[in-house]
Design a protein around this motif. Structure first.
Motif, PDB file in Angstrom:
ATOM      1  N   ASN A  36       0.842  -1.202   0.000  1.00 26.04           N
ATOM      2  CA  ASN A  36       0.000   0.000   0.000  1.00 26.04           C
ATOM      3  C   ASN A  36       0.872   1.245   0.000  1.00 26.04           C
ATOM      4  OD1 ASN A  36      -2.699  -1.342   0.497  1.00 26.04           O
ATOM      5  ND2 ASN A  36      -1.551  -2.070   2.264  1.00 26.04           N
ATOM      6  N   ILE A  37       0.303   2.359  -0.441  1.00 28.53           N
ATOM      7  CA  ILE A  37       1.015   3.634  -0.403  1.00 28.53           C
ATOM      8  C   ILE A  37       0.107   4.689   0.216  1.00 28.53           C
ATOM      9  CG2 ILE A  37       0.353   4.182  -2.792  1.00 28.53           C
ATOM     10  CD1 ILE A  37       3.015   5.773  -2.955  1.00 28.53           C
ATOM     11  N   ALA A  38       0.671   5.487   1.102  1.00 31.86           N
ATOM     12  CA  ALA A  38      -0.048   6.605   1.720  1.00 31.86           C
ATOM     13  C   ALA A  38       0.833   7.839   1.600  1.00 31.86           C
ATOM     14  CB  ALA A  38      -0.356   6.303   3.178  1.00 31.86           C
ATOM     15  N   THR A  39       0.291   8.897   1.036  1.00 35.16           N
ATOM     16  CA  THR A  39       1.075  10.107   0.858  1.00 35.16           C
ATOM     17  C   THR A  39       0.246  11.349   1.172  1.00 35.16           C
ATOM     18  OG1 THR A  39       2.537  11.301  -0.653  1.00 35.16           O
ATOM     19  CG2 THR A  39       0.581  10.281  -1.623  1.00 35.16           C
ATOM     20  N   ASN A  40       0.931  12.377   1.643  1.00 30.13           N
ATOM     21  CA  ASN A  40       0.304  13.634   2.067  1.00 30.13           C
ATOM     22  C   ASN A  40      -0.732  13.368   3.160  1.00 30.13           C
ATOM     23  OD1 ASN A  40       1.842  14.374  -0.094  1.00 30.13           O
ATOM     24  ND2 ASN A  40       0.348  15.748  -0.973  1.00 30.13           N
ATOM     25  N   VAL A  41      -0.240  12.865   4.273  1.00 23.29           N
ATOM     26  CA  VAL A  41      -1.084  12.475   5.404  1.00 23.29           C
ATOM     27  C   VAL A  41      -0.752  13.376   6.592  1.00 23.29           C
ATOM     28  CG1 VAL A  41      -1.735  10.572   6.920  1.00 23.29           C
ATOM     29  CG2 VAL A  41      -1.057  10.098   4.573  1.00 23.29           C
ATOM     30  N   ASN A  53       0.292  -7.143  13.778  1.00 22.88           N
ATOM     31  CA  ASN A  53      -0.194  -6.987  12.413  1.00 22.88           C
ATOM     32  C   ASN A  53       1.019  -6.859  11.502  1.00 22.88           C
ATOM     33  OD1 ASN A  53      -3.251  -6.589  12.656  1.00 22.88           O
ATOM     34  ND2 ASN A  53      -2.464  -5.154  14.174  1.00 22.88           N
ATOM     35  N   GLU A  54       0.966  -7.491  10.320  1.00 21.64           N
ATOM     36  CA  GLU A  54       2.088  -7.463   9.396  1.00 21.64           C
ATOM     37  C   GLU A  54       2.061  -6.223   8.517  1.00 21.64           C
ATOM     38  OE1 GLU A  54       1.801 -11.079   7.120  1.00 21.64           O
ATOM     39  OE2 GLU A  54       2.681 -12.269   8.734  1.00 21.64           O
ATOM     40  N   LEU A  55       3.230  -5.621   8.343  1.00 22.20           N
ATOM     41  CA  LEU A  55       3.413  -4.492   7.427  1.00 22.20           C
ATOM     42  C   LEU A  55       4.511  -4.895   6.457  1.00 22.20           C
ATOM     43  CD1 LEU A  55       3.268  -1.734  10.133  1.00 22.20           C
ATOM     44  CD2 LEU A  55       1.696  -1.924   8.212  1.00 22.20           C
ATOM     45  N   LEU A  56       4.135  -5.084   5.182  1.00 21.52           N
ATOM     46  CA  LEU A  56       5.049  -5.643   4.193  1.00 21.52           C
ATOM     47  C   LEU A  56       5.046  -4.812   2.915  1.00 21.52           C
ATOM     48  CD1 LEU A  56       3.717  -9.319   4.543  1.00 21.52           C
ATOM     49  CD2 LEU A  56       5.636  -8.297   5.779  1.00 21.52           C
ATOM     50  N   GLY A  57       6.183  -4.235   2.576  1.00 28.64           N
ATOM     51  CA  GLY A  57       6.331  -3.553   1.306  1.00 28.64           C
ATOM     52  C   GLY A  57       5.436  -2.349   1.100  1.00 28.64           C
ATOM     53  N   ASN A  58       5.161  -1.613   2.160  1.00 24.42           N
ATOM     54  CA  ASN A  58       4.331  -0.414   2.075  1.00 24.42           C
ATOM     55  C   ASN A  58       5.200   0.830   1.920  1.00 24.42           C
ATOM     56  OD1 ASN A  58       1.576  -1.582   2.735  1.00 24.42           O
ATOM     57  ND2 ASN A  58       2.782  -2.278   4.482  1.00 24.42           N
ATOM     58  N   ALA A 108       4.734  -8.640  14.770  1.00 21.64           N
ATOM     59  CA  ALA A 108       4.574  -9.448  13.566  1.00 21.64           C
ATOM     60  C   ALA A 108       5.620  -9.013  12.536  1.00 21.64           C
ATOM     61  CB  ALA A 108       3.165  -9.269  13.008  1.00 21.64           C
ATOM     62  N   LYS A 109       5.532  -9.543  11.327  1.00 22.97           N
ATOM     63  CA  LYS A 109       6.507  -9.213  10.279  1.00 22.97           C
ATOM     64  C   LYS A 109       6.429  -7.735   9.910  1.00 22.97           C
ATOM     65  CE  LYS A 109       6.135 -13.748   8.135  1.00 22.97           C
ATOM     66  NZ  LYS A 109       5.633 -14.445   6.932  1.00 22.97           N
ATOM     67  N   PHE A 110       7.603  -7.137   9.783  1.00 19.53           N
ATOM     68  CA  PHE A 110       7.726  -5.746   9.356  1.00 19.53           C
ATOM     69  C   PHE A 110       8.967  -5.679   8.480  1.00 19.53           C
ATOM     70  CE2 PHE A 110       9.239  -1.420   9.537  1.00 19.53           C
ATOM     71  CZ  PHE A 110       8.090  -0.647   9.518  1.00 19.53           C
ATOM     72  N   TYR A 111       8.765  -5.727   7.169  1.00 19.45           N
ATOM     73  CA  TYR A 111       9.923  -5.615   6.288  1.00 19.45           C
ATOM     74  C   TYR A 111       9.531  -5.065   4.920  1.00 19.45           C
ATOM     75  CZ  TYR A 111       8.496 -10.144   4.264  1.00 19.45           C
ATOM     76  OH  TYR A 111       7.795 -11.159   3.689  1.00 19.45           O
ATOM     77  N   GLY A 112      10.534  -4.518   4.233  1.00 19.86           N
ATOM     78  CA  GLY A 112      10.339  -3.993   2.894  1.00 19.86           C
ATOM     79  C   GLY A 112       9.541  -2.691   2.838  1.00 19.86           C
ATOM     80  N   ASN A 113       9.362  -2.034   3.973  1.00 18.59           N
ATOM     81  CA  ASN A 113       8.615  -0.788   4.016  1.00 18.59           C
ATOM     82  C   ASN A 113       9.568   0.389   3.784  1.00 18.59           C
ATOM     83  OD1 ASN A 113       5.980  -1.935   4.900  1.00 18.59           O
ATOM     84  ND2 ASN A 113       7.233  -2.576   6.631  1.00 18.59           N
TER      85      ASN A 113
END
Length: 120
Positions: A36-41, A53-58, A108-113
């Motif tokens: 996912n992508i989030a910009t101008n937040v 919760n996993e955060l992968l490649g965001n 949880a997994k957190f990588y590639g962010n």
């Protein structure tokens, strides 16, 4: 609120006035946020109130916070999950409902962010 085991993938969010991709009560777990992508937040691009919760490649950009993993107080009685007795993670220090405070839960997994141009 109270969503477990969901995959949120391949979404783009732009110009959010608050947090963007988030879990709020801290009861939410085993969700995967991927690609996912989030910009101008204005606040956090990705805010997890529970580290399970996993955060992968965001991608987070132009935000007050890129990836914020911080606890919501479980002892608040106005919390949606608490009021509706949503099942929570148990097995450690927690609230009167027996729910473990998220600071005692495993990450949880957190990588590639990636974070670009974020304040913290």
């Amino acid at each position: 609120h109270a969503t477990n085991g969901l995959t949120i993938a391949g979404n783009a969010a732009f110009w959010a006035a608050d947090h963007c991709f988030m879990t709020e009560d801290g009861y939410e777990h085993l969700n995967t946020f991927k690609g996912n992508i989030a910009t101008n937040v204005e606040r956090s691009a990705f805010w997890m109130a529970n580290p399970s919760n996993e955060l992968l490649g965001n991608i987070a950009s132009n935000a007050a916070s890129g990836f914020d993993i911080s606890e919501t107080r479980h002892d608040r009685r106005n919390n949606f999950s608490f009021k509706h007795e949503i099942p929570c993670q148990k097995g450690g220090w927690g609230n009167s409902q027996g729910c473990t405070w998220s600071r005692f839960l495993p990450m949880a997994k957190f990588y590639g962010n990636t974070a670009h141009n974020v304040d913290r």
